[in-house]
Design a protein around this motif. Structure first.
Motif, short mmCIF file in Angstrom:
data_model
loop_
_atom_site.label_atom_id
_atom_site.label_comp_id
_atom_site.label_asym_id
_atom_site.label_seq_id
_atom_site.Cartn_x
_atom_site.Cartn_y
_atom_site.Cartn_z
N SER A 150 0.87 -1.18 0.00
CA SER A 150 0.00 0.00 0.00
C SER A 150 0.90 1.23 0.00
CB SER A 150 -0.91 0.00 1.23
OG SER A 150 -0.14 -0.04 2.42
N ILE A 151 0.63 2.16 -0.91
CA ILE A 151 1.52 3.29 -1.14
C ILE A 151 0.72 4.59 -1.12
CG2 ILE A 151 3.17 4.31 -2.76
CD1 ILE A 151 3.26 1.33 -3.95
N LEU A 152 1.27 5.60 -0.49
CA LEU A 152 0.66 6.93 -0.44
C LEU A 152 1.57 7.93 -1.13
CD1 LEU A 152 -1.50 8.94 0.69
CD2 LEU A 152 -0.08 9.08 2.76
N ASP A 153 1.00 8.75 -2.01
CA ASP A 153 1.74 9.82 -2.67
C ASP A 153 1.24 11.15 -2.13
OD1 ASP A 153 3.12 11.54 -4.34
OD2 ASP A 153 1.87 11.12 -6.10
N LEU A 154 2.13 11.90 -1.48
CA LEU A 154 1.78 13.21 -0.92
C LEU A 154 2.06 14.29 -1.95
CD1 LEU A 154 3.25 12.81 2.68
CD2 LEU A 154 0.91 12.40 1.91
N GLY A 155 1.01 14.80 -2.59
CA GLY A 155 1.16 15.81 -3.63
C GLY A 155 1.19 15.16 -5.00
N ALA A 156 0.04 14.63 -5.42
CA ALA A 156 -0.01 13.78 -6.62
C ALA A 156 0.14 14.54 -7.93
CB ALA A 156 -1.33 13.00 -6.63
N ASN A 166 0.45 -5.27 -8.43
CA ASN A 166 -0.65 -5.31 -7.46
C ASN A 166 -0.54 -4.25 -6.36
OD1 ASN A 166 -1.77 -7.66 -8.73
ND2 ASN A 166 -0.22 -8.88 -7.70
N ALA A 167 0.12 -3.16 -6.66
CA ALA A 167 0.22 -2.07 -5.69
C ALA A 167 -1.13 -1.41 -5.50
CB ALA A 167 1.25 -1.04 -6.14
N LYS A 168 -1.40 -0.97 -4.29
CA LYS A 168 -2.60 -0.20 -3.99
C LYS A 168 -2.13 1.21 -3.66
CE LYS A 168 -5.61 -3.47 -4.50
NZ LYS A 168 -6.61 -3.42 -5.61
N ILE A 169 -2.44 2.16 -4.53
CA ILE A 169 -1.86 3.50 -4.44
C ILE A 169 -2.94 4.53 -4.16
CG2 ILE A 169 -0.42 5.18 -5.62
CD1 ILE A 169 0.38 2.88 -7.57
N THR A 170 -2.66 5.40 -3.19
CA THR A 170 -3.52 6.54 -2.89
C THR A 170 -2.71 7.81 -3.11
OG1 THR A 170 -4.77 5.31 -1.22
CG2 THR A 170 -4.91 7.71 -1.15
N GLY A 171 -3.25 8.71 -3.91
CA GLY A 171 -2.59 10.00 -4.13
C GLY A 171 -3.45 11.11 -3.59
N ILE A 172 -2.84 12.07 -2.89
CA ILE A 172 -3.61 13.22 -2.43
C ILE A 172 -3.06 14.48 -3.09
CG2 ILE A 172 -4.17 12.09 -0.26
CD1 ILE A 172 -2.19 13.87 1.15
N GLU A 173 -3.98 15.34 -3.51
CA GLU A 173 -3.62 16.55 -4.22
C GLU A 173 -4.54 17.68 -3.77
OE1 GLU A 173 -2.36 19.58 -6.08
OE2 GLU A 173 -1.21 17.72 -6.23
N VAL A 174 -3.95 18.80 -3.33
CA VAL A 174 -4.72 19.89 -2.76
C VAL A 174 -5.43 20.73 -3.83
CG1 VAL A 174 -2.76 21.51 -2.73
CG2 VAL A 174 -4.63 21.78 -1.09
N GLN A 175 -4.86 20.83 -5.03
CA GLN A 175 -5.46 21.65 -6.08
C GLN A 175 -6.55 20.88 -6.81
OE1 GLN A 175 -2.92 24.52 -8.21
NE2 GLN A 175 -1.18 23.29 -7.52
N GLU A 176 -7.75 21.41 -6.79
CA GLU A 176 -8.90 20.70 -7.34
C GLU A 176 -8.73 20.40 -8.82
OE1 GLU A 176 -13.79 21.11 -7.62
OE2 GLU A 176 -12.60 22.67 -6.64
N GLU A 177 -8.23 21.37 -9.59
CA GLU A 177 -8.09 21.15 -11.03
C GLU A 177 -7.07 20.05 -11.32
OE1 GLU A 177 -7.68 24.01 -9.51
OE2 GLU A 177 -9.17 25.44 -10.26
N ASN A 229 -8.83 14.77 -3.20
CA ASN A 229 -8.61 16.21 -3.20
C ASN A 229 -8.58 16.71 -1.75
OD1 ASN A 229 -10.53 19.12 -4.25
ND2 ASN A 229 -8.34 18.89 -3.96
N ILE A 230 -7.37 16.79 -1.18
CA ILE A 230 -7.23 17.16 0.22
C ILE A 230 -5.83 17.70 0.47
CG2 ILE A 230 -6.47 14.86 0.94
CD1 ILE A 230 -8.13 15.25 3.51
N ASN A 231 -5.70 18.61 1.42
CA ASN A 231 -4.40 19.12 1.83
C ASN A 231 -3.70 18.07 2.68
OD1 ASN A 231 -2.30 20.64 3.30
ND2 ASN A 231 -3.34 22.46 2.51
N VAL A 232 -2.38 18.00 2.58
CA VAL A 232 -1.64 17.02 3.39
C VAL A 232 -1.89 17.22 4.88
CG1 VAL A 232 0.18 16.63 1.69
CG2 VAL A 232 0.47 18.43 3.39
#
Length: 243
Positions: free
Chosen positions: A47-53, A68-79, A101-104
């Protein structure tokens, strides 16, 4: 797939993946490619998290490299978040990747991740030249979250002995090491990235491990260009274009 104004589709030349990029905001650079390669110790099924996708480039590269990686990316800018989501759908990898779509600073997870990656804003707020385009300012400067914010969220979101991989500008090295130690991410590997031999490092790659013992290894430097101005053999390997 329809593309909008200022958009283009680029072939990543790996696993048949392609990416939609918006020229008005920014297009991914070599730093994301180097980071994805540096995080090579991420294992199958992690399971992998990307801070600032951003536009989702690291999600695509890690998906191509880790089965088979499970990846979550978070990105603060909606566009940008919407663009990243489009890239995930465009490549048909929705079962493995999700974008939020969320701030770190506001991110909280119900579980801890095996590994975390981040290509954060390099410049402190109020330093350097600020591009007029808001998306680029936020991507390059600590307008909405600081280096400490990224490292703290990584520490909170990692499993014990989980790894955090980051790339940053060389002048931020002391800031990174101090922040890693502050939040119990012990620096284990650092690799400096130089434009060419005999030039000062421009970037560095760093791996920190949560609650690990002290021991730091400095890898051999990575040179991007050779004497003729072409990519070095190692960079060609990283891009999958060995001669």
């Amino acid at each position: 797939m329809e593309i909008g104004e200022n958009e283009r589709i680029d072939d990543l030349e790996i696993s048949g993946l392609r990416i939609i990029q918006n020229r008005k905001w920014f297009c991914f650079g070599i730093d994301s490619v180097l980071l994805a390669d540096f995080a090579r110790e991420i294992h199958e099924g992690n399971s992998i998290l990307d801070l600032g996708a951003g536009n989702g480039i690291l999600e695509l590269l890690i998906f191509a490299k880790v089965k088979n990686a499970k990846i979550t990316g978070i990105e603060v800018q909606e566009e940008l978040c919407e663009l990243a989501k489009r890239n995930i759908i465009f490549n048909g990898i929705e079962d493995n990747v999700k974008i939020l779509n969320i701030n770190v600073n506001d991110f909280k997870s119900d579980f801890e991740f095996d590994a975390i990656i981040s290509n954060p804003p390099y410049k402190e707020k109020g330093t350097g030249k600020c591009n007029e385009e808001k998306a680029k300012i936020i991507a390059r400067h600590e307008e909405l979250a600081t280096l400490d914010d990224f490292v703290l969220t990584a520490s909170k979101s990692l499993k014990d002995k989980g790894a955090f991989y980051m790339i940053n500008r060389a002048e931020r090295l002391s800031d990174c090491i101090c922040s890693f130690r502050k939040y119990k991410l012990e620096p284990k590997i650092i690799r400096f990235v130089h434009s060419k031999v005999n030039s000062a490092p421009v970037l560095f790659l760093i791996k920190g491990v949560k609650n690990a013992n002290k021991f730091l290894k400095i890898d051999e430097p990575l040179y991007v260009y050779d004497e003729s101005g072409k990519y070095t053999k190692e960079v060609l390997r990283i891009y999958g274009k060995e001669e």
